[in-house]
Motif scaffolding. Structure first.
Motif, short mmCIF file in Angstrom:
data_model
loop_
_atom_site.label_atom_id
_atom_site.label_comp_id
_atom_site.label_asym_id
_atom_site.label_seq_id
_atom_site.Cartn_x
_atom_site.Cartn_y
_atom_site.Cartn_z
N CYS A 63 0.85 -1.19 0.00
CA CYS A 63 0.00 0.00 0.00
C CYS A 63 0.88 1.25 0.00
O CYS A 63 2.00 1.22 0.51
N ARG A 64 0.36 2.31 -0.56
CA ARG A 64 1.07 3.59 -0.50
C ARG A 64 0.74 4.27 0.82
O ARG A 64 -0.39 4.25 1.27
N LYS A 65 1.75 4.87 1.40
CA LYS A 65 1.53 5.59 2.64
C LYS A 65 0.93 6.96 2.31
O LYS A 65 1.34 7.61 1.36
N GLY A 66 -0.02 7.39 3.09
CA GLY A 66 -0.65 8.68 2.88
C GLY A 66 -1.38 9.09 4.13
O GLY A 66 -1.09 8.61 5.22
N PHE A 67 -2.32 10.00 3.96
CA PHE A 67 -3.05 10.55 5.09
C PHE A 67 -4.54 10.54 4.79
O PHE A 67 -4.95 10.72 3.66
N ILE A 68 -5.34 10.35 5.83
CA ILE A 68 -6.79 10.45 5.72
C ILE A 68 -7.20 11.68 6.50
O ILE A 68 -6.75 11.90 7.62
N GLU A 69 -8.04 12.51 5.89
CA GLU A 69 -8.42 13.78 6.50
C GLU A 69 -9.92 13.98 6.35
O GLU A 69 -10.48 13.74 5.29
N ALA A 70 -10.57 14.38 7.42
CA ALA A 70 -12.00 14.70 7.38
C ALA A 70 -12.15 16.20 7.62
O ALA A 70 -11.56 16.75 8.54
N LYS A 71 -12.95 16.84 6.77
CA LYS A 71 -13.18 18.28 6.90
C LYS A 71 -14.66 18.58 6.75
O LYS A 71 -15.35 17.91 6.00
N GLU A 72 -15.10 19.60 7.46
CA GLU A 72 -16.45 20.12 7.24
C GLU A 72 -16.34 21.22 6.20
O GLU A 72 -15.52 22.13 6.32
N ILE A 73 -17.16 21.09 5.16
CA ILE A 73 -17.12 22.03 4.05
C ILE A 73 -18.52 22.59 3.86
O ILE A 73 -19.51 21.90 4.08
N GLY A 74 -18.60 23.83 3.42
CA GLY A 74 -19.90 24.39 3.12
C GLY A 74 -19.98 25.86 3.44
O GLY A 74 -18.99 26.54 3.65
N SER A 75 -21.21 26.31 3.48
CA SER A 75 -21.48 27.71 3.76
C SER A 75 -22.13 27.81 5.13
O SER A 75 -22.26 26.84 5.86
N ILE A 76 -22.61 28.99 5.46
CA ILE A 76 -23.25 29.22 6.76
C ILE A 76 -24.52 28.37 6.90
O ILE A 76 -24.83 27.89 7.97
N THR A 77 -25.23 28.14 5.81
CA THR A 77 -26.50 27.43 5.88
C THR A 77 -26.38 25.93 5.65
O THR A 77 -27.24 25.17 6.06
N GLN A 78 -25.32 25.47 4.96
CA GLN A 78 -25.20 24.05 4.66
C GLN A 78 -23.77 23.59 4.92
O GLN A 78 -22.82 24.17 4.42
N PHE A 79 -23.65 22.52 5.70
CA PHE A 79 -22.35 21.92 5.97
C PHE A 79 -22.42 20.44 5.62
O PHE A 79 -23.45 19.80 5.78
N PHE A 80 -21.33 19.90 5.13
CA PHE A 80 -21.22 18.46 4.99
C PHE A 80 -19.77 18.07 5.24
O PHE A 80 -18.87 18.89 5.18
N THR A 81 -19.57 16.82 5.56
CA THR A 81 -18.23 16.33 5.86
C THR A 81 -17.67 15.63 4.64
O THR A 81 -18.36 14.85 3.99
N SER A 82 -16.42 15.91 4.35
CA SER A 82 -15.72 15.28 3.25
C SER A 82 -14.52 14.53 3.81
O SER A 82 -13.79 15.05 4.64
N VAL A 83 -14.33 13.28 3.36
CA VAL A 83 -13.19 12.49 3.79
C VAL A 83 -12.35 12.19 2.55
O VAL A 83 -12.88 11.72 1.54
N ILE A 84 -11.05 12.48 2.63
CA ILE A 84 -10.17 12.25 1.49
C ILE A 84 -8.90 11.53 1.94
O ILE A 84 -8.52 11.58 3.10
N TRP A 85 -8.27 10.86 1.00
CA TRP A 85 -6.93 10.30 1.17
C TRP A 85 -6.04 11.01 0.18
O TRP A 85 -6.46 11.32 -0.93
#
Length: 71
Positions: free
Chosen positions: A10-32
């Motif tokens: 496997c390749r070594k990397g990082f997993i990151e979760a962020k909340e993205i959006g505007s004042i009225t709508q937020f969602f969580t994005s998970v990326i490697w």
């Protein structure tokens, strides 16, 4: 690290979760992303992941190993 399921390297990397959006709508994005893109503002090789995955915790080394599906 070898893949727990198939045994390939496997390749070594990082997993990151962020909340993205505007004042009225937020969602969580998970990326490697690869290790060499850690400190870059723009990452070209990201993989967007499902928010749910399987995880294994090792009591001895206190680390989590996780498997997420790509979106």
């Amino acid at each position: 690290m070898k893949c727990p399921e198939c045994g390939k390297e496997c390749r070594k990397g990082f997993i990151e979760a962020k909340e993205i959006g505007s004042i009225t709508q937020f969602f969580t994005s998970v990326i490697w992303y690869p290790e060499d893109e850690k400190d870059k503002w723009i990452r070209n090789n990201t993989v967007h992941l499902s928010l749910h995955g399987e995880g294994w915790y090792c009591d001895e080394c206190m680390k989590v190993f996780a498997a997420f599906n790509e979106k």
